[in-house]
Design an enzyme around this catalytic site. Structure first.
Site, PDB file in Angstrom:
ATOM      1  N   LYS A  43       0.867  -1.185   0.000  1.00 51.55           N
ATOM      2  CA  LYS A  43       0.000   0.000   0.000  1.00 51.55           C
ATOM      3  C   LYS A  43       0.903   1.235   0.000  1.00 51.55           C
ATOM      4  O   LYS A  43       1.985   1.198   0.588  1.00 51.55           O
ATOM      5  CB  LYS A  43      -0.874  -0.052   1.273  1.00 51.55           C
ATOM      6  N   ALA A  68     -12.131   5.753  -3.399  1.00 48.08           N
ATOM      7  CA  ALA A  68     -11.558   7.019  -2.911  1.00 48.08           C
ATOM      8  C   ALA A  68     -11.190   6.788  -1.457  1.00 48.08           C
ATOM      9  O   ALA A  68     -11.885   7.208  -0.540  1.00 48.08           O
ATOM     10  CB  ALA A  68     -12.549   8.160  -3.043  1.00 48.08           C
ATOM     11  N   LEU A  71      -5.558   7.395   0.178  1.00 50.90           N
ATOM     12  CA  LEU A  71      -4.188   7.015   0.568  1.00 50.90           C
ATOM     13  C   LEU A  71      -4.013   6.915   2.085  1.00 50.90           C
ATOM     14  O   LEU A  71      -2.989   7.326   2.641  1.00 50.90           O
ATOM     15  CB  LEU A  71      -3.165   7.995  -0.031  1.00 50.90           C
ATOM     16  N   CYS A 124      -2.186   9.192  -7.768  1.00 49.82           N
ATOM     17  CA  CYS A 124      -3.482   8.830  -7.204  1.00 49.82           C
ATOM     18  C   CYS A 124      -4.519   9.910  -7.547  1.00 49.82           C
ATOM     19  O   CYS A 124      -4.314  11.089  -7.234  1.00 49.82           O
ATOM     20  CB  CYS A 124      -3.354   8.683  -5.687  1.00 49.82           C
ATOM     21  N   ASN A 187      -2.022   4.023 -12.785  1.00 48.79           N
ATOM     22  CA  ASN A 187      -2.843   4.110 -11.581  1.00 48.79           C
ATOM     23  C   ASN A 187      -4.312   4.158 -12.010  1.00 48.79           C
ATOM     24  O   ASN A 187      -4.609   4.149 -13.202  1.00 48.79           O
ATOM     25  CB  ASN A 187      -2.475   5.355 -10.768  1.00 48.79           C
ATOM     26  N   SER A 188      -5.209   4.242 -11.065  1.00 47.60           N
ATOM     27  CA  SER A 188      -6.632   4.203 -11.426  1.00 47.60           C
ATOM     28  C   SER A 188      -7.017   5.439 -12.244  1.00 47.60           C
ATOM     29  O   SER A 188      -6.365   6.475 -12.195  1.00 47.60           O
ATOM     30  CB  SER A 188      -7.505   4.022 -10.184  1.00 47.60           C
ATOM     31  N   GLY A 240      -6.802  -3.435 -14.986  1.00 44.05           N
ATOM     32  CA  GLY A 240      -7.848  -4.289 -15.541  1.00 44.05           C
ATOM     33  C   GLY A 240      -7.419  -5.692 -15.930  1.00 44.05           C
ATOM     34  O   GLY A 240      -8.135  -6.377 -16.652  1.00 44.05           O
ATOM     35  N   THR A 262      -7.594  -5.124  -8.818  1.00 42.18           N
ATOM     36  CA  THR A 262      -9.032  -5.379  -8.662  1.00 42.18           C
ATOM     37  C   THR A 262      -9.393  -6.857  -8.822  1.00 42.18           C
ATOM     38  O   THR A 262     -10.289  -7.358  -8.141  1.00 42.18           O
ATOM     39  CB  THR A 262      -9.810  -4.501  -9.667  1.00 42.18           C
TER      40      THR A 262
HETATM   41  C1  LIG Z   1      -8.912  -0.378  -3.317  1.00 45.38           C
HETATM   42  C2  LIG Z   1      -7.758   0.131  -4.105  1.00 45.38           C
HETATM   43  C3  LIG Z   1      -6.702   0.771  -3.439  1.00 45.38           C
HETATM   44  C4  LIG Z   1      -5.620   1.249  -4.164  1.00 45.38           C
HETATM   45  N1  LIG Z   1      -4.584   1.842  -3.495  1.00 45.38           N
HETATM   46  C5  LIG Z   1      -3.482   2.248  -4.191  1.00 45.38           C
HETATM   47  C6  LIG Z   1      -2.348   2.782  -3.509  1.00 45.38           C
HETATM   48  O1  LIG Z   1      -2.296   2.885  -2.278  1.00 45.38           O
HETATM   49  N2  LIG Z   1      -1.291   3.191  -4.260  1.00 45.38           N
HETATM   50  C7  LIG Z   1      -1.252   3.076  -5.634  1.00 45.38           C
HETATM   51  O2  LIG Z   1      -0.253   3.448  -6.261  1.00 45.38           O
HETATM   52  N3  LIG Z   1      -2.306   2.528  -6.293  1.00 45.38           N
HETATM   53  C8  LIG Z   1      -3.392   2.113  -5.606  1.00 45.38           C
HETATM   54  N4  LIG Z   1      -4.449   1.551  -6.278  1.00 45.38           N
HETATM   55  C9  LIG Z   1      -4.376   1.422  -7.747  1.00 45.38           C
HETATM   56  C10 LIG Z   1      -3.907   0.026  -8.163  1.00 45.38           C
HETATM   57  O3  LIG Z   1      -2.632  -0.274  -7.678  1.00 45.38           O
HETATM   58  C11 LIG Z   1      -3.931  -0.113  -9.710  1.00 45.38           C
HETATM   59  O4  LIG Z   1      -3.015   0.786 -10.275  1.00 45.38           O
HETATM   60  C12 LIG Z   1      -5.309   0.163 -10.302  1.00 45.38           C
HETATM   61  O5  LIG Z   1      -6.324  -0.321  -9.457  1.00 45.38           O
HETATM   62  C13 LIG Z   1      -5.477  -0.477 -11.683  1.00 45.38           C
HETATM   63  O6  LIG Z   1      -5.271  -1.869 -11.636  1.00 45.38           O
HETATM   64  P1  LIG Z   1      -6.456  -2.950 -11.455  1.00 45.38           P
HETATM   65  O7  LIG Z   1      -7.484  -2.636 -12.500  1.00 45.38           O
HETATM   66  O8  LIG Z   1      -5.771  -4.279 -11.629  1.00 45.38           O
HETATM   67  O9  LIG Z   1      -6.984  -2.764 -10.078  1.00 45.38           O
HETATM   68  C14 LIG Z   1      -5.564   1.073  -5.579  1.00 45.38           C
HETATM   69  C15 LIG Z   1      -6.617   0.430  -6.219  1.00 45.38           C
HETATM   70  C16 LIG Z   1      -7.694  -0.043  -5.518  1.00 45.38           C
HETATM   71  C17 LIG Z   1      -8.788  -0.744  -6.253  1.00 45.38           C
END
Ligand SMILES: Cc1cc2nc3c(=O)[nH]c(=O)nc-3n(C[C@H](O)[C@H](O)[C@H](O)COP(=O)(O)O)c2cc1C
Length: 301
Positions: A43, A68, A71, A124, A187-188, A240, A262
């Protein structure tokens, strides 16, 4: 067959746990490590503790989830205790964030001896003012943070970028020029939102959050593809990825390893072994001997 080397780390397979999903405590990181991951990303944490936003912080939508969390983390000193409790031997990348070059380098210095690499979160979409995507949307600020950390630490540094920019290549080049050893894309996405039909109010307490999951894969893939054509440093693809076919697409686009976030929430930790098994049989089928033979194949004429 699945081994890869990235950021001076030897991974038994190219599938890593993405930042923020289960990476808050040593026990969750150990648990992931026991379930077939090639490596883990923690994290994101910061110099001081951060409470983040009140609940609700996540909501499921079509094609993924919006979060949301803001962090939230216990701060670097408390996190060091967790890092010290990791007993499973898989490479560990610490994700960190801050609001200034000084803050980034201070946090980086405090933990560099406890991890194999650092991932700078400048991306983020729901971070408090001055952190997160407000840095990663500006090539100069991105460069400043990277330069400060690289001056301070000896471990490899990857920079996690936001897709929420006009030109991902400009930011990728700025990170490379500042000395980044790798890029993590993406990132998201967003921010996006979701509204409750009964209360007529936004569901998330912060109203807006970052979108993740299958819906963002085509955008993540495009970012990796474009960055691959512009930079020389390795790219870690994320966004994704639900199965080995998604993973192959990212490798073909130019990623040399991938992260999964995810999908862990949807499928549990079994997803890592499932992706590895699928990848291995795909490679046998197509007569690839090593993962790196697949990297960037989508760029052939
Ligand atoms: C619940 C949640 C918490 C996340 N927390 C962080 C974080 O602390 N730091 C970060 O760089 N990305 C964070 N992300 C983003 C993920 O690391 C990733 O970049 C993003 O979700 C896209 O990948 P995915 O579609 O496989 O989830 C978070 C995503 C989710 C869903």
């Amino acid at each position: 067959m699945l081994e890869v080397e990235i950021l001076n780390m030897k991974l038994k397979n190219p599938v890593l746990l993405a930042a923020g999903v289960m990476g808050s405590t040593a026990s969750s990181l150990n648990w992931a490590a026991r379930n077939g991951v090639g490596g883990v990303v923690t994290k994101s944490f910061s110099l001081e503790p951060n409470k983040g936003y009140p609940n609700p912080t996540t909501v499921e939508v079509q094609g993924g989830i919006i979060n949301a969390i803001g962090l939230s983390n216990p701060g670097v000193e408390a996190f060091k205790v967790e890092l010290g409790r990791i007993d499973e031997k898989v490479p560990t990348i610490a994700s960190l964030y801050g609001s200034s070059p000084e803050e980034f380098s201070l946090v980086a210095k405090k933990i560099e001896d406890m991890v194999d690499a650092l991932e700078l979160n400048v991306s983020c979409p729901h971070a408090m003012t001055g952190c997160g995507a407000s840095i990663g949307q500006d090539p100069d600020l991105t460069g400043e943070m990277v330069r400060a950390v690289k001056k301070t630490v000896n471990v490899p540094v990857t920079v996690k970028l936001t897709p929420n920019v006009t030109d991902i290549v400009e930011i990728a080049l700025a990170a490379q020029e500042a000395g980044a050893d790798g890029l993590t894309l993406i990132n998201s996405l967003g921010p996006g939102m979701c509204i409750d039909l009964e209360t007529a109010r936004p569901i998330l307490s912060n109203r807006f959050g970052g979108m993740s999951g299958p819906a963002i894969k085509p955008i993540a893939l495009r970012c990796v593809y474009q960055a691959y054509e512009a930079v020389k440093i390795p790219i870690i693809g994320v966004g994704g990825i639900m199965d080995h076919k998604d993973a192959v697409e990212f490798l073909y686009a130019g990623a040399c390893s991938i992260q999964v976030g995810t999908a862990v929430m949807y499928q549990g930790l079994e997803v890592f072994q499932r992706i590895c098994n699928g990848l291995e049989s795909f490679m046998r089928d197509k007569e690839f001997n090593r993962v790196d033979e697949m990297v960037g194949l989508a760029h052939q004429d």
